[in-house]
Enzyme design. Structure first.
Site, PDB file in Angstrom:
ATOM      1  N   SER A   1       0.812  -1.215   0.000  1.00  0.00           N
ATOM      2  CA  SER A   1       0.000   0.000   0.000  1.00  0.00           C
ATOM      3  C   SER A   1       0.846   1.265   0.000  1.00  0.00           C
ATOM      4  CB  SER A   1      -0.932   0.001   1.211  1.00  0.00           C
ATOM      5  OG  SER A   1      -0.197   0.017   2.413  1.00  0.00           O
TER       6      SER A   1
ATOM      7  N   LYS B   1      -6.457   4.644   8.047  1.00  0.00           N
ATOM      8  CA  LYS B   1      -5.362   5.478   7.533  1.00  0.00           C
ATOM      9  C   LYS B   1      -5.784   6.942   7.424  1.00  0.00           C
ATOM     10  CE  LYS B   1      -3.211   1.704   4.925  1.00  0.00           C
ATOM     11  NZ  LYS B   1      -2.929   1.140   3.582  1.00  0.00           N
TER      12      LYS B   1
END
Length: 799
Positions: free
Chosen positions: A658, A701
């Protein structure tokens, strides 16, 4: 800002879903069921129905799913419903093997009859103790006993009389004293003493010695058959005792036989009892020794119990159907049974009455549920379980029996026929690992019941969700739960699923929130029901309790122990987004990703991999990044480059791709020397063709970076770049949605690297013309020129 970039901005209305209570008001609720514990899992239900219906061996079931998904509850519920329609199975006893007491035999009984048999045998033993030894006191027995004893006595006395008469004819007396026979000379009909015998002349003494030798020899001849007479007398007495016992016991056994006339096993067992009871009575009650008057009845009864009482392992109730057993601790003894010992100084003793059943005995004829993870932690238990399923037999023996001597574990009970269906509960990882590495597993567990992680938010699902919540409240005597509270619970379940159209199927988490909401409700006095505010308070309290680690990391950032910028521009630096998991909680936090580029032929170096902190998937992301660079810029010239990429101030293992979008952006910034806006954080993985792909944990996140920006003060420029395909996963906290609505914070959803570069560098990425050149002043134009310069420098140095 270009039109392409503006199209990337996600509107606040698309950042989450809040279910309104009106959704639940429109649903018609069915009557709450006390058996309702889980919802969904239609595929798993079909698999369970198939596996339970298949009577062919080998169709055992593996229930694969996450803990808390309701896999055990649903499986147990369906097993009990199915088992209620099945026969309950036989009862099994262990009985004494009189021919070899180290190998107890098995005896099967019809359901519910074992306890009755035990009661009858106990009553039989009590009758034995009552009848004996009194039965040997009756006149008929005593007369016959005296006849036998007189016969032996008369034979003995006849032999003694003949020898005594001959001795008297020769002036020698015969005397019996304390079981021994002696001879003495007679003078005038009286025995003489030693002094008188010494006064006799030598001829008289020698004559006596000769006569004495003759008499002793004749006595020996007469008594030569004494052992035969004794044996015959003992046999006659034993026969008389056995006949007396048989006469007294026969009616008792006949009554027992009538109770179990249809069970051949019990009939055979009663014959064995009849054959051995007389010897046991004689030995235990000390009939031959004449010591029965001082007998300890408790000790005698225990000896009869050890010999004759069956050991009923498991009782069955014919009205309850087949057994369903869930063994939480599948140790060897708990599964296959064990044998107890009684200890006396210097020795250990055991018998068939000390055999204890295991879960397989309890589940025999029904269903056994086990946790796969706990099983595979015990390899010898797993091996024995497979053996039992293959042989269809239960064998009781100690674990690691090859290393135990026979003297320390003397019993070898007969194997019991096994008919059971095993249901294993475990994760998908365990299922696929066993399927890959254990050939026998696929042969024995042919049915996979795969439990869903999420539920679609259809009206049917929401109705079932509402019924599930209300059923738990009713079962635990909670106050009424209004539709606002149910809507808040469902919204939280959608957030945990990270999907706008799905609910998390982790029933355990739903129950935890509801239980804490009830606790919070109990702290207030004005509310008469559990509402949405109680649910939201429960969620907030749980997050607060688990936030210590995230707050410590945030403090480190504020104190500049960890360097993270939220404003300004930097070359080769970008804020990536990571997720940390602590226990069952997870949170997001930013991490600075940096890159450097210089002339050389080393290529792109992943520093994390070089120091063994980067795992395979992260390394794969860096390699994809290298592939993108070559495909994007190196098709018209021989590209030579040395570059390093690192996640700064990271000291643990890193996995996942990611960060690859942030890494390529920082690397292009280092190559072009174009600065990156530090108020924007980035997450996303990339393909070699520049596409941005989905990542996990996108909500955590975003919230992690927003928390940092909010604590420093929102500037109206901060935001996060995420993959476009992750938009459906956005279920953000309300304060972030409000900040986006008020244009204080931005969320950009991009589909390509070019879009991310334009947002970060505030410059056009550039489009390649028909001549193969990028737009002047664009990011890709500058990158191409810089790479050519670095390649030329490298080639000159090499020459």
């Amino acid at each position: 800002m270009s039109p392409d970039i503006s199209q990337c901005i996600v509107a606040s209305k698309d950042l989450g879903v809040t279910l309104d209570h009106h959704v639940f008001e429109s649903l018609t609720h069915e009557k709450d069921s006390s058996d309702l514990r889980v919802i969904g899992h239609d595929r798993a239900k079909k698999a369970l129905e198939f596996g339970l219906s298949m009577a062919i061996p080998g169709f055992n079931i593996f229930c694969a799913g996450d803990a808390g998904s309701g896999r055990r509850t649903l499986s147990q519920q369906m097993l009990k419903e199915f088992a209620a329609q099945q026969p309950c199975g036989n009862e099994w006893c262990y009985i004494n093997n009189f021919e070899n007491q180290h190998a107890p035999d098995i005896l099967y009984l019809d359901p519910g009859s074992g306890k009755k048999l035990i009661s009858l045998i106990n009553h039989f033993i009590d009758n034995i103790l009552t009848l004996f030894p009194e039965s040997f006191e009756n006149p008929h027995y005593q007369r016959q006993k005296k006849v036998i004893e007189r016969k032996f006595t008369s034979q003995y006395e006849r032999a003694i009389t003949e020898v005594e008469q001959e001795a008297l004819n020769n002036s020698v007396g015969l005397y019996e004293e304390e079981g021994s026979i002696t001879f003495a000379p007679l003078v005038d009909g009286k025995a003489i003493d030693d002094a008188q015998f010494s006064a006799l002349d030598e001829a008289q003494r020698n004559n006596f010695y000769t006569l004495l030798s003759h008499l002793e020899e004749k006595l020996s001849e007469k008594l030569l058959e004494l052992p035969v007479w004794k044996r015959e007398s003992s046999e006659q007495l034993r026969k008389l005792e056995y006949e007396t016992i048989d006469h007294a016991v026969k009616p008792l056994l006949k009554d027992l036989g009538r109770e179990y006339s249809s069970n051949l096993g019990v009939q055979k067992y009663l014959k064995i009892v009849k054959h051995n009871i007389a010897e046991a009575i004689v030995d235990i009650l000390n009939i031959d020794d004449g010591e029965s008057e001082g007998l300890d009845n408790r000790k005698a009864r225990q000896e009869f119990v050890n010999l004759f009482l069956p050991n009923l392992l498991i009782e069955r109730d014919i009205s309850e159907g087949a057994p369903v057993i869930y063994e939480q601790h599948p140790s060897y003894q708990n599964l296959f049974g064990t044998i107890d010992f009684s200890t006396t100084p210097g020795a250990q003793h055991t018998n068939h009455t000390m055999i204890r059943p295991g879960a397989f005995h309890k589940a025999n004829g029904g269903f056994l549920m086990l946790d796969a993870e706990k099983l595979i932690e015990r390899p010898h238990v797993w091996a024995q379980l497979k053996l039992a399923l293959k042989t269809h037999e239960i064998k009781i023996e100690p674990p690691m029996s090859d290393s135990i001597s026979g003297s320390s574990y003397p019993l070898q009970p007969e194997k019991i026929p096994l008919k059971v269906k095993v249901v294993l509960l475990g994760s998908r990882e365990i299922y696929y690992a066993l399927q890959a590495y254990d050939q026998e597993f696929s042969e024995l567990f042919r049915v996979l019941a795969d439990f869903d992680q999420t539920l679609t938010d259809s009206p049917k699902t929401l109705q079932a969700f509402s019924a599930l919540v209300k059923e738990r409240g009713h079962r635990l005597n909670y106050p009424s739960i209004n539709n606002d509270a149910i809507a808040a619970l469902a919204t939280d379940a959608m957030r945990r699923s990270e999907h706008k159209n799905k609910l998390s199927n982790n029933i355990q988490k739903i129950n935890e929130v509801l239980d804490e909401a009830y606790f919070i409700w109990g702290q207030t006095e004005s509310n008469d029901c559990i509402n949405a505010s109680h649910i939201e308070s429960a969620i907030s309290s749980k997050q607060y309790r688990a936030s210590r680690t995230s707050e410590l990391m945030l403090n480190d950032i504020h104190e500049k122990q960890i360097l993270i910028g939220t404003d300004g521009f930097e070359v080769g630096k970008v804020n990536g987004l990571t997720v940390f998991s602590v226990g069952d909680d997870s949170f997001g936090t930013p991490a600075r990703i940096t890159a450097t580029a210089y002339a050389g032929k080393q290529g792109v170096t992943d520093i994390e991999r070089e120091v063994d902190l980067g795992r395979a998937i992260h390394s794969k992301g860096v390699m994809l990044l290298t592939g993108f660079l070559g495909h994007k810029y190196g098709r018209s010239f021989h590209m030579s480059l040395s570059a390093n990429i690192a996640i700064e101030q990271s000291y643990g293992l890193i996995d996942g791709d990611s960060a690859s979008l942030a890494e390529i952006c920082s690397l292009i910034s280092a190559i072009t020397e174009l600065p990156i806006d530090q108020s924007i954080a980035v997450t996303g993985s990339i393909s070699q063709h520049g596409e941005v792909q989905s990542v996990g944990g996108v909500n955590d996140k975003i919230e992690g970076f927003f928390k940092l920006c909010s604590s420093r003060g929102l500037t109206g420029k901060q935001g996060v770049i995420i993959p476009r395909t992750n938009q459906i996963n956005l279920m953000l906290q309300q304060e972030i949605i409000d900040a986006v609505f008020n244009e204080q914070f931005y969320i950009y959803a991009v589909g390509s690297i070019d879009q991310a570069l334009e947002i970060l560098m505030h410059r056009k990425a550039g489009v390649k013309s028909k001549t193969g050149n990028y737009t002047n002043g664009s990011i890709h134009k500058i990158a191409t020129e810089k790479l050519k310069e670095l390649s030329t420098m490298t080639n000159k140095y090499s020459e």
